[in-house]
Structures are given as C-alpha cells and as structure tokens.
Design a protein around this motif. Structure first.
Motif, PDB file in Angstrom:
ATOM      1  N   ASP A  54     -19.708   1.110 -24.788  1.00 24.28           N
ATOM      2  CA  ASP A  54     -19.123   0.359 -25.909  1.00 24.28           C
ATOM      3  C   ASP A  54     -18.904  -1.121 -25.594  1.00 24.28           C
ATOM      4  N   GLU A  55     -19.654  -1.634 -24.652  1.00 27.44           N
ATOM      5  CA  GLU A  55     -19.597  -3.072 -24.397  1.00 27.44           C
ATOM      6  C   GLU A  55     -20.144  -3.825 -25.607  1.00 27.44           C
ATOM      7  N   LYS A  56     -21.210  -3.264 -26.177  1.00 31.50           N
ATOM      8  CA  LYS A  56     -21.890  -3.950 -27.275  1.00 31.50           C
ATOM      9  C   LYS A  56     -21.746  -3.183 -28.573  1.00 31.50           C
ATOM     10  N   LYS A  57     -21.831  -3.940 -29.636  1.00 33.09           N
ATOM     11  CA  LYS A  57     -21.944  -3.308 -30.935  1.00 33.09           C
ATOM     12  C   LYS A  57     -23.437  -3.015 -31.097  1.00 33.09           C
ATOM     13  N   ILE A  58     -23.794  -1.757 -31.144  1.00 33.12           N
ATOM     14  CA  ILE A  58     -25.218  -1.431 -31.110  1.00 33.12           C
ATOM     15  C   ILE A  58     -25.741  -1.196 -32.525  1.00 33.12           C
ATOM     16  N   GLU A  59     -26.484  -2.152 -33.005  1.00 33.65           N
ATOM     17  CA  GLU A  59     -26.976  -2.050 -34.386  1.00 33.65           C
ATOM     18  C   GLU A  59     -28.397  -1.508 -34.462  1.00 33.65           C
ATOM     19  N   GLU A  60     -29.047  -1.522 -33.299  1.00 36.65           N
ATOM     20  CA  GLU A  60     -30.412  -0.999 -33.299  1.00 36.65           C
ATOM     21  C   GLU A  60     -30.553  -0.007 -32.154  1.00 36.65           C
ATOM     22  N   ILE A  61     -30.974   1.201 -32.496  1.00 39.47           N
ATOM     23  CA  ILE A  61     -31.132   2.253 -31.480  1.00 39.47           C
ATOM     24  C   ILE A  61     -32.615   2.601 -31.381  1.00 39.47           C
ATOM     25  N   GLN A  84     -35.730  13.112 -41.361  1.00 39.92           N
ATOM     26  CA  GLN A  84     -34.373  13.035 -40.831  1.00 39.92           C
ATOM     27  C   GLN A  84     -33.400  13.692 -41.788  1.00 39.92           C
ATOM     28  N   HIS A  85     -32.517  14.523 -41.203  1.00 38.00           N
ATOM     29  CA  HIS A  85     -31.451  15.130 -42.006  1.00 38.00           C
ATOM     30  C   HIS A  85     -30.132  14.719 -41.360  1.00 38.00           C
ATOM     31  N   LYS A  86     -29.233  14.146 -42.165  1.00 39.72           N
ATOM     32  CA  LYS A  86     -27.968  13.660 -41.601  1.00 39.72           C
ATOM     33  C   LYS A  86     -26.796  14.507 -42.062  1.00 39.72           C
ATOM     34  N   GLU A  87     -25.882  14.758 -41.115  1.00 35.77           N
ATOM     35  CA  GLU A  87     -24.652  15.488 -41.475  1.00 35.77           C
ATOM     36  C   GLU A  87     -23.456  14.717 -40.944  1.00 35.77           C
ATOM     37  N   GLY A  88     -22.297  14.882 -41.569  1.00 34.39           N
ATOM     38  CA  GLY A  88     -21.060  14.266 -41.077  1.00 34.39           C
ATOM     39  C   GLY A  88     -20.773  12.948 -41.771  1.00 34.39           C
ATOM     40  N   THR A  89     -19.535  12.504 -41.604  1.00 33.91           N
ATOM     41  CA  THR A  89     -19.082  11.340 -42.375  1.00 33.91           C
ATOM     42  C   THR A  89     -18.887  10.095 -41.526  1.00 33.91           C
ATOM     43  N   PHE A  90     -19.318  10.137 -40.300  1.00 35.15           N
ATOM     44  CA  PHE A  90     -19.109   8.977 -39.435  1.00 35.15           C
ATOM     45  C   PHE A  90     -20.188   7.916 -39.685  1.00 35.15           C
ATOM     46  N   ALA A  91     -19.733   6.688 -39.908  1.00 32.90           N
ATOM     47  CA  ALA A  91     -20.688   5.597 -40.089  1.00 32.90           C
ATOM     48  C   ALA A  91     -20.683   4.764 -38.813  1.00 32.90           C
ATOM     49  N   CYS A 147     -24.927   1.522 -36.036  1.00 35.97           N
ATOM     50  CA  CYS A 147     -26.396   1.525 -36.048  1.00 35.97           C
ATOM     51  C   CYS A 147     -26.958   1.273 -37.458  1.00 35.97           C
ATOM     52  N   LYS A 148     -27.749   0.213 -37.569  1.00 35.71           N
ATOM     53  CA  LYS A 148     -28.363  -0.102 -38.870  1.00 35.71           C
ATOM     54  C   LYS A 148     -29.853   0.240 -38.872  1.00 35.71           C
ATOM     55  N   LYS A 149     -30.433   0.104 -37.688  1.00 40.01           N
ATOM     56  CA  LYS A 149     -31.891   0.268 -37.624  1.00 40.01           C
ATOM     57  C   LYS A 149     -32.291   1.138 -36.440  1.00 40.01           C
ATOM     58  N   PHE A 150     -33.441   1.763 -36.632  1.00 39.96           N
ATOM     59  CA  PHE A 150     -34.068   2.454 -35.505  1.00 39.96           C
ATOM     60  C   PHE A 150     -35.312   1.696 -35.108  1.00 39.96           C
ATOM     61  N   LEU A 156     -46.743   1.906 -29.498  1.00 35.37           N
ATOM     62  CA  LEU A 156     -46.652   1.528 -30.907  1.00 35.37           C
ATOM     63  C   LEU A 156     -45.184   1.429 -31.313  1.00 35.37           C
ATOM     64  N   THR A 157     -44.805   0.309 -31.917  1.00 32.99           N
ATOM     65  CA  THR A 157     -43.395   0.092 -32.218  1.00 32.99           C
ATOM     66  C   THR A 157     -43.208  -0.244 -33.690  1.00 32.99           C
ATOM     67  N   MET A 158     -42.090   0.209 -34.231  1.00 31.56           N
ATOM     68  CA  MET A 158     -41.843  -0.047 -35.643  1.00 31.56           C
ATOM     69  C   MET A 158     -40.333   0.014 -35.891  1.00 31.56           C
ATOM     70  N   ILE A 159     -39.819  -0.925 -36.647  1.00 31.68           N
ATOM     71  CA  ILE A 159     -38.375  -0.921 -36.907  1.00 31.68           C
ATOM     72  C   ILE A 159     -38.117  -0.478 -38.346  1.00 31.68           C
ATOM     73  N   ILE A 160     -37.252   0.518 -38.507  1.00 30.29           N
ATOM     74  CA  ILE A 160     -36.961   0.991 -39.867  1.00 30.29           C
ATOM     75  C   ILE A 160     -35.451   1.181 -40.042  1.00 30.29           C
ATOM     76  N   GLU A 161     -35.046   1.326 -41.298  1.00 32.59           N
ATOM     77  CA  GLU A 161     -33.627   1.545 -41.608  1.00 32.59           C
ATOM     78  C   GLU A 161     -33.173   2.867 -40.996  1.00 32.59           C
ATOM     79  N   GLU A 162     -31.920   2.894 -40.557  1.00 36.98           N
ATOM     80  CA  GLU A 162     -31.444   4.111 -39.900  1.00 36.98           C
ATOM     81  C   GLU A 162     -31.342   5.316 -40.841  1.00 36.98           C
TER      82      GLU A 162
END
Ligand code: GLC
Length: 800
Positions: free
Chosen positions: A684-691, A739-746, A749-752, A784-790
């Motif tokens: 948790d040193e950084k705010k991780i917006e991209e995973i 991708q299937h998401k469960e749970g209410t934690f936001a 992470c904004k992008k993958f 091969l690399t690609m950035i998309i919305e989480e």
C-alpha cells in the motif's frame, strides 16, 4: 517410554465380539462382550469419526483441535446387519464393522474398491504407571501406498517406511530426520490406487505413527494415553482430504496484506538506532520490506511486556516513525515469566494463581532467557483471558503490529527433557490433567491467547501472530516458522519439504528462517534461499546473529541485486498470493501444493520432493545445490510456459531447466491469468490504478480469480471485497476473456494492462464488450500488451 506395537504384543488386549448395537441420530454404537464401545459418527458422507472406549463410557470431548465451525451433514445413512458385519452406507462410503473383533473396512461406494482396512485394528495396553491405556490402531498398508502430512517432520515428503513421534520439542539446530521437532500435527493422507484418504488421530498425548517401518505391510498409530479417536476423511482427491481436514480443524481469517510482504528479523536488532539503520538501509537500497522484528533484547532483562529503556527510550515514537516509513513492528513474547517480586506480570500471575504447578503443589520452575521462570497455564480459559489483556500496552498504546510467540513448546533450558516434567498439572479447559496430556497443546493455547489479545487491541485492523509450537488447529490463530535451522544446503532442502508438508497438514501460513538461524550462509546459499522464500506464504529472514549479519546487503552487490529482484517479484505477485490466501481461508485450499497433491494420478509425482505449485497456477522448483547453472526437475502433466522465456513445454517428464544464480525454474500453467502489482517498497505504498494481468494463452478453457479488498480490517466479511473471475477461452484463431465481478469493494484499480503470452495468431479484430476497438490499442513490448478498463465484461481477440 517408547511403546512399540509389536514388541509389546504380549501386553496387547483386543476387543471381543459385538453383542449390541444402537444408533442415535448421527452416531452408531457397537458394544462388545468385554465392554469395549466403538462409536462411529457420520460427519459427512465422506467423513467418519471412530472413537473407542474400554470402560463403557467416553471421556469428555477434547476442546482444542476441532472447530465449532466445521461443516457437517450427510445425505444418506443406512445400516444393515449381515452375517459377519454391520454395514454402514453413506452416499460416498461403505464401512463394514466386523462382528467378531470390531475391525473396520472402508470402501468407495462409487466403485466398491477397498480404501482402508484394519490390520489388528483397535487394541490397547494397560498403562500401569499412569492409569488408562496406551491406545493403538493398526491398518493394512499396501506396497504401492504412499503417505504424506504430519506437520513439520524434516524427512522425505513421502513418509512411507518411516516411524515418527509427536511430542512438541525445542530442537535447536535439528537436522534431516530429527524427530520429533516443534509441532504435533497427527494427520496424514494416504494414497493408494490413485485414491486419497486422510486420518486425523486427535489425541494430545505423546503419539506415534509407523508407516510400514516395523512391519512392511502395516501402518499403525498409537498414543500414551487418552482415547483411540480418529477421523477418517475420504477424498478421493488429496486436495479434498486436506480441505476437509482444514475445515474440521479450522481456517484462519485473512491476514493483513503486509504480513505477506517481506520481513526482516535477527536476534537481535537493538538499540533503536540499529533498528532505524536497518529500516533506512532497506529504503536506501530500494529493497521492499514490510516488517521488522524485535527479538528478546528489547525487553528489560527478558521480562515479557517490558521495554529496555536504555535501548528503546521511547518505543511508541520509534514504532510510529517506522510505521511512517512503511515498516510494521513485530515483537517477541515468550511464555516464561521471570520470578521477580517487583515485576507486575509476575505479581499478577502469582496473585491470581495463574502459573502451572507440580503434582504436589509447588510451581513449575524452569530456566529460560530471563533465568528462573514460572509459566502461565494457557490451558486455563481464565489465564488466556488475562494473557490477552496483557497486550493492551504493546498493541494499542505503543502500536506494535504483530506478536511472535517463541519457546512455547514449552522450552526449558538445562533439563534433560527440555520441557516440563510429566507430573505438572494443567486445567485443560476444565478437565484437569497432567502435562502428558497437555504438553502438545500448550504452545497452541499460548498462541490462541496471544491471537485474541492482538486481535482485540488491533481492532478494527487484523492481528498478526507467529508461533513456533503448534498442534492441529493452530492455523486458526497464527502463522508459523520452522524453528532454529542451520545455514547449510541440507537445510534449504528441509525448508522446502517442511513448508510443503505444513501446507498438506492444513497449516499453509508457514516459512523458514531464510538463510538459516544458526551459522552464516555465504551469498550463494542466501540467494537460493531467498528464491525459495519468495514462494513461501511466510517470507522472513532470521538469524541468531552469532555468526555475522544476514541482511540482503551483507554479501556482495550481485547478491543484493538478485535478492532485490526476487523480493520485488514477491511484491508483484502479492495480488495472486492474496487471492490464494483468500481461497485458503474460504475453502481450506492449501497455498502451496506438492506435486503429488497437484496430480496424484501420475505415479511419477509420488516421491517428488522439490517441485511445488504456488497457488494453483505457478510451478516452482528451488535450486538446492551450490554452483548450479540449472537443474533437472519434473514438470507435471499439462502445458506450461517458462516464466523467463515464454517457451512453452509439455509436462509429464523430467527435464533440465537453466537457472543460473539470478534465476530459478518457474513455470506458469497455460490458460492462467496472473494479476500483478507494480513494485512497491511496502504494501500500500502506492495508489495502484493500473494492474497487470499476465495472460497465458491456451487452446481450451481455464478459470482464474483475483480477490481484492482493503488489505486489512473486516469489511470483506460484510461483502466489501471485489472478486473477479476470469474465464479464458482459447481457439486456434481466437482468445476470449470474460470477467465476472462479485462484491461491493471499489478498489483504486481503474485499468488492466493485459500482457498476452503465447498467442499463436495475429490479431486482426478486437471486440471489447461488443464494440470494435482499433488495433492501435495493441502494443508489442516483449509480449502483446493492451490497456483496458477494469470493468470490462468480455474481450474477444481474433484473427478474423
Ligand atoms: C529461539 C527462537 C529464535 C529466537 C531465539 C531468541 O531460539 O527459535 O527464533 O531468535 O530463541 O529469542
């Protein structure tokens, strides 16, 4: 006294024939002519408990190993009387009880095959000296049968052909095959005809297991008192056996994420300036680290719950400053309380009568670090409550984040048996007994009381505890390490075996003293040990300090660089490890799996010791020899990607793998999606917006998961988590990820950032949530690399 099933044959008594039988809901009772009663409890369709008494009545239930939360209930139960047997049938098992001698045979209901059968079955010997019985059980062992488990035994992973003793023992500088050592986990998994079953012999007296050593075709287990009381768990998958055992003896809560980071320890870092220097050096050299440990020298004359004010004039300030720099402080607490009339803990213990006593009344006196000590009776609930309360100052006021329980076997110095005498009395949760019965659970009860204290005063954060001694079930309260090992190559092999074995024994949160506790490693050994530790659930360097330093920068710059690289890798893999840990806390799925557990149907895995699966998708094999440029290893069946080269290989064979000192064999299972963080200096040193999601193409289907939450606290238990399930479907000309998401934690992470490995076709078309995306989104950057919305639901890459 070592009892031997055969040598004492003369004194053995056997049950006679059954004269009556009765059923009470989920329990079935068989009584013999000579008043032996066998009680069989149906816990699940695949889990039966066998309990025998020779007096007609059963003792009180043992209060320690089994959790109240175990899931019980079965679908089917039928009992029939045949000429020579009673036959109990569930939807998974058939259990035959022989009318003439109480012997048991267990069959797989599905195909009628025999899983396990009594040889002599239950028998016993009068315990002349102590009363009660030495209780024994022997089972038929087949030539091709293998055995695994039993906690921390530093022996070959497959226990076949060996005998073991269970008596929690302080074992400074133990070696290969030293027995017993620190832990008692009387649970093993047997594997015969590709089918696995487990036996948990819940008996806290000194016990023994013999896997065909005394007599080749016999496996037996016995204890120096108590009842023959064992749980039979049918798989047939090994993972199911271990998962149910873990369900029965309890799963831990999630640890705080920092506990999965890198920890630096030594006996001892003091004074404060030394602690600060070590911490500063980590940051200066940019080597990630989350915790720093205070060994016994932080105390005033080794008195627990005190501080040496010369060394640590203002612990609260120090702990706070370390915390500001991203370090959590972990402090040691031992059970021995110094006999000192002016010491408040001693006074409270004495006034309240909380210390253990000898049979005739005097207190148990024993030498440990502080000199002569008395020892709290942690088997007394009132004492545990008191002990928990003692952590207020350390945790709540000073801000220490974790507690390290040591010497809790209990270890006593300068006495022949290294622990309490047998006559010592214990409360045993209201069922008083001698040390013969309480010894093996003493350390566990200390860790339990510590856990409750740390938990209470850390609230709303999660506690972190580490213990040396343990009995089955201790995994509910704490992590553990493998005790005082030695800085040599053999101990690297032992550490690898022990942590795998602990995971197979329901206790995944384990690690070794990296680099070795006694003596000093050279840079090469230290590097190889860090590589192994990178894949151990608990990741801590510790050393006795007698022989020099053992920090990542102690050796030479090359070592520092490689060590940094691996510790960084650990931090990148934290989301993967955290997800695996969550799975362990939910279902008891071991955090690491030996090859036999990963693929029990492949006979080649049954005697493998070195390779293991980290989580369920990464295969690793430590290099365990000096001067190696690589090693031979067995790659299990299936297709794997070499982590370093992306080369794809077909498993099911032994092969040479290059691994110079800056590398080790690491393979990723095809079809895997591995979540990765950027490198951080601490959690948790950084705010991780991209995973990063590392995606390993497979032709076919594979599921992967990624669990996330706030990394501490209990909100996740109320739905505040984010569980992503990724479904990968690969075809010759197409790769689909859903991708299937469960749970209410936001999360933040904004992008993958997708990194796609091994794609066999050229992408001509990208569909993201049913919209066509321009190919410009793709970059070739090694892979091969690609950035998309989480929050994507479906990504379709194809050649059409
Ligand atoms: C025991 C522990 C070791 C610790 C030492 C001093 O030997 O196993 O880890 O450093 O005691 O407390």
């Amino acid at each position: 006294m070592i009892t031997n099933t055969e040598l004492t044959q003369k004194g053995n008594v056997f049950p006679s024939k059954i004269i009556s039988f009765s059923k009470d809901v989920d329990k079935i009772y068989f009584t013999t002519e000579d008043d032996v009663v066998l009680q069989i409890t149906i816990l699940r369709d695949s889990v039966l408990r066998f309990r025998y008494t020779t007096t007609g009545t059963f003792a009180r239930e043992l209060p320690y190993a089994i959790t109240q939360h175990a899931s019980i209930g079965y679908n089917e139960l039928d009992i029939e009387e045949e000429t020579s047997f009673y036959v109990i049938t569930t939807s998974k098992l058939i259990c035959k009880v022989s009318k003439k001698d109480l012997k048991i045979k267990l069959y797989d209901r599905a195909d009628g095959s025999l899983i396990n059968e009594d040889e002599l079955g239950f028998h016993w010997e009068d315990s002349y000296e102590f009363g009660g019985n030495i209780v024994k059980m022997s089972k038929v062992s087949h030539d091709a049968e293998s055995y695994y488990g039993l906690g921390d035994k530093p022996s070959h992973l497959n226990l076949k052909g060996k005998r073991f003793e269970n008596w929690v023992t302080d074992s400074y500088a133990y070696g290969k095959d030293t027995d017993p050592i620190y832990k008692t986990i009387p649970f093993y998994t047997g594997l015969y005809n590709k089918k696995a079953y487990g036996i948990f012999f819940d008996n806290t007296f000194r016990s023994y297991f013999d896997f065909g050593q005394e007599r080749r075709n016999v496996t037996s287990f016995w204890a120096q008192g108590g009842e023959m009381n064992y749980y039979f768990i049918y798989g047939p998958k090994m993972t199911d056996v271990v998962e149910y055992y873990t369900d029965l003896t309890g799963k831990p809560d999630l640890p705080p994420l920092w506990a999965l980071g890198f920890h630096q320890c030594k006996w001892s870092y003091y004074p404060e300036s030394k602690v600060k220097d070590i911490a500063a050096k980590f940051r200066e050299l940019q080597i990630p680290c989350d915790a720093i440990y205070l060994d016994i020298d932080y105390m005033e004359g080794f008195r627990c719950f005190t501080w040496n004010k010369d060394y640590f004039p203002d612990p609260k300030r120090m702990v706070k400053e370390l915390e500001e720099d991203g370090f959590k402080t972990v402090a040691i607490i031992d059970p021995g309380i110094k006999i000192d009339k002016d010491y408040w803990v001693f006074k409270e213990g004495l006034e309240n009568d909380y210390f253990c006593k000898r049979a005739d009344g005097p207190y148990v006196k024993g030498k440990v670090w502080p000199g002569e000590c008395y020892f709290p009776d942690f088997t007394n609930p009132e004492v545990r409550e008191w002990w928990s309360g003692l952590f207020k100052e350390l945790i709540e006021d000073i801000g220490v984040k974790g507690i390290w329980n040591d010497m809790n076997e209990p270890a006593v110095m300068e006495v022949p048996n290294k622990t309490f005498p047998n006559d010592v009395r214990h409360n045993y949760d209201g069922d008083p007994c001698s040390h013969r019965k309480a010894h093996n659970i003493y350390g566990m009860q200390m860790a339990r009381a510590t856990h409750h204290g740390v938990k209470k005063f850390s609230h709303p954060k999660r506690p972190f505890v580490i213990t040396r001694a343990a009995y089955s079930g201790t995994q509910r309260y704490t992590s553990t390490w493998t005790g005082d090992n030695i800085a040599n190559w053999e101990h690297l092999w032992i550490a690898n075996i022990q942590v795998q074995r602990m995971a197979m024994s329901g206790f995944s949160f384990a690690g070794s003293d990296i680099g070795g506790f006694a003596e000093q490693p050279h840079g090469e050994l230290f590097t190889r040990w860090i590589q192994l530790g990178t894949f151990h659930p608990f990741f801590r360097v510790h050393s006795s300090g007698d022989h020099g330093d053992q920090e990542p920068w102690t050796f030479d710059e090359d070592v520092t660089d490689i060590v940094r690289k691996f510790i960084e890798f650990r931090y990148q893999l934290l989301p993967y490890l955290y997800t695996a840990f969550w799975d362990y806390t939910e279902k008891g799925v071991p955090l690491i799996q030996s090859l036999v557990m990963y693929d029990q149907e492949d006979g080649n895995t049954h005697y493998r010791t070195d390779e293991f699966i980290y989580g369920n998708k990464i295969l690793v094999c430590p290099v365990l020899e000096p001067n190696a440029k690589g090693r031979r290893m067995y790659v299990p069946r299936g297709e794997w990607y070499n982590f370093w080269t992306d080369e794809k290989i077909k498993g099911g064979k032994e092969m040479w793998v290059d691994a110079d000192i800056d590398s080790m064999p690491i393979f990723i299972k095809e079809g895997s999606i591995i979540p990765k963080y950027p490198v951080q200096q601490h959690v948790d040193e950084k705010k991780i917006e991209e995973i990063v999601l590392d995606i390993y193409y497979k032709e076919g289907k594979e599921n992967s998961q990624f669990f996330d939450d706030s990394h501490d606290g209990y909100e996740y238990t109320r739905g505040r988590f984010c569980l992503r399930t990724f479904k990968l479907t690969g075809r010759k000309d197409q790769l689909i990820i859903q991708q299937h998401k469960e749970g209410t934690f936001a999360s933040d992470c904004k992008k993958f950032k997708l990194q796609i490995h091994g794609l066999p076709f050229e992408i001509k078309n990208i569909q993201l949530d049913n919209q066509t995306k321009s190919l410009e989104h793709l970059q070739i950057n090694g892979c091969l690399t690609m950035i998309i919305e989480e929050n994507f639901a479906e990504l379709d890459l194809n050649a059409k």
